[in-house]
Design an enzyme around this catalytic site. Structure first.
Site, PDB file in Angstrom:
ATOM      1  N   ASP A 236       1.105  -1.091  -0.042  1.00  0.00           N
ATOM      2  CA  ASP A 236       0.096   0.047   0.039  1.00  0.00           C
ATOM      3  C   ASP A 236       0.882   1.184  -0.116  1.00  0.00           C
ATOM      4  OD1 ASP A 236      -2.382   1.458   0.364  1.00  0.00           O
ATOM      5  OD2 ASP A 236      -2.070   1.468   2.513  1.00  0.00           O
TER       6      ASP A 236
ATOM      7  N   GLY B   9      -7.716   7.704   8.243  1.00  0.00           N
ATOM      8  CA  GLY B   9      -7.565   8.066   9.550  1.00  0.00           C
ATOM      9  C   GLY B   9      -8.985   8.838  10.055  1.00  0.00           C
TER      10      GLY B   9
ATOM     11  N   HIS C 165      -9.872   4.431  -0.320  1.00  0.00           N
ATOM     12  CA  HIS C 165      -8.887   4.251   0.971  1.00  0.00           C
ATOM     13  C   HIS C 165      -9.620   5.211   1.949  1.00  0.00           C
ATOM     14  CE1 HIS C 165      -4.821   3.599  -1.020  1.00  0.00           C
ATOM     15  NE2 HIS C 165      -5.605   3.318  -1.747  1.00  0.00           N
TER      16      HIS C 165
ATOM     17  N   ASN D 107      -9.562   0.032   1.453  1.00  0.00           N
ATOM     18  CA  ASN D 107      -8.690  -0.069   2.344  1.00  0.00           C
ATOM     19  C   ASN D 107      -8.926   0.395   3.705  1.00  0.00           C
ATOM     20  OD1 ASN D 107      -7.374  -0.317   0.023  1.00  0.00           O
ATOM     21  ND2 ASN D 107      -5.459   0.895   0.563  1.00  0.00           N
TER      22      ASN D 107
HETATM   23  P1  13P Z   1      -8.130   4.025   7.276  1.00  0.00           P
HETATM   24  O1  13P Z   1      -6.912   3.786   8.174  1.00  0.00           O
HETATM   25  O2  13P Z   1      -8.757   5.428   7.456  1.00  0.00           O
HETATM   26  O3  13P Z   1      -9.390   2.993   7.232  1.00  0.00           O
HETATM   27  O4  13P Z   1      -7.405   3.814   5.823  1.00  0.00           O
HETATM   28  C1  13P Z   1      -6.687   2.981   5.450  1.00  0.00           C
HETATM   29  C2  13P Z   1      -6.153   3.196   4.111  1.00  0.00           C
HETATM   30  O5  13P Z   1      -6.580   3.758   3.223  1.00  0.00           O
HETATM   31  C3  13P Z   1      -4.720   2.680   4.142  1.00  0.00           C
HETATM   32  O6  13P Z   1      -4.164   3.194   2.606  1.00  0.00           O
END
Ligand code: 13P
Length: 290
Positions: free
Chosen positions: A81, A189, A216, A238
């Protein structure tokens, strides 16, 4: 077992569901997510992001993740990622990752596309699928150990960073990538205020684009918007913060209520159980009844 990522994503497209892409930068997180996928007999994507290197290096984590993926009864895609540097991306290839996000979203679109085209040509020869990003992904993730998730600040008006559907489609035509991460109200986040996905923008992007779409920043988005996102073209979510923090309170509770000395493996078990439960919840949600 390692799954063929093209097959998994093609099936998701055909049967209108999405797979969970969960970063697992610790042994316990990886075991928890793989156990969840095994119990549900459903494919899953595990892996790490370059920003996790401050917590444990890819040289330490990748052989372990690869081994766990190969031994697992679940169909597993091993994913990098937000690979930001070619050096890191090449390491992931050497460690047997089957899916790689090469994130050049900070560059102007044509430069980003040119870099991804060059990379996708090499990756495809190795049977690796490629994810790219157009439009910037705002972020609030900063861990106490210093790891942050890329992007610009999630505060203020984030609509200025949204991906343009026609630009995404042009990017895919230019670069030949397999998956596109798009920005349409999603934030890495914690969300500042209520998340509000721009579903018409996603729908338009799906209509115009010849590749699988990725969202994401899924933690914190309500189930109803997640289902809408799947129905309008998202094929991979994600999801990291939700699983990584699911362990926090149960561990705290375990430590503060324990009658005897607490050994680290007890903390591991408690963390694993909580992460597995959360991983099972989201894998089922993203499965969308398929
Ligand atoms: P979150 O931690 O907000 O679920 O997002 C994860 C992400 O997009 C990793 O690329």
């Amino acid at each position: 077992m390692l799954a063929d990522p093209r097959e998994v994503l093609a099936d998701a497209e055909k049967r209108n569901y999405a797979i969970a892409g969960i970063n697992t930068p610790t042994f316990d997180a990886a075991v928890a997510v793989l156990e969840a996928a095994e119990e549900l007999d459903w494919p899953v994507m595990i892996g790490l992001a370059e920003v996790h290197d401050v917590d444990a290096s890819i040289d330490m984590l990748a052989p372990m993740l690869h081994d766990l993926a190969v031994r697992s009864k679940a169909r597993v895609i091993l994913h990098l990622d937000h690979g930001e540097t070619m050096e890191y991306v090449m390491k992931a290839i050497r460690y047997g990752f089957t899916s790689i996000m090469y994130d050049c979203s900070h560059l102007p679109l044509d430069e980003n596309a040119a870099k991804l085209k060059e990379f996708a040509e090499i990756a495809h020869k190795l049977n690796i699928i490629v994810e790219a990003e157009v439009g910037l992904m705002p972020s609030t993730i900063v861990s106490n150990s210093g790891g942050g998730e890329g992007g610009v600040s999630a505060e203020g008006d984030i609509t200025q960073f949204f991906s343009d559907p026609a630009e995404v489609a042009r990017f895919v035509d230019l670069s030949g990538v397999d998956m596109m991460a798009i920005s349409f109200g999603n934030v890495h986040g914690d969300y500042v205020g209520e998340p509000k996905l721009d579903i018409p923008r996603l729908k338009r992007t799906h209509e115009l684009t010849k590749c699988h779409l990725v969202m994401h920043g899924t933690t914190g988005v309500d189930d109803a918007q997640i289902r809408q996102a799947i129905d309008n073209g998202i094929r991979k979510f994600n999801y990291f913060t939700g699983v990584a923090t699911a362990a926090t309170r149960p561990v705290l509770n375990y430590i503060t209520t324990a009658k005897n000395t607490v050994y680290v493996q007890e903390i591991s078990h408690t963390a694993r159980d909580a992460m597995k439960k959360e991983a099972m919840r989201v894998i089922q949600l993203f499965r969308n009844g398929a």
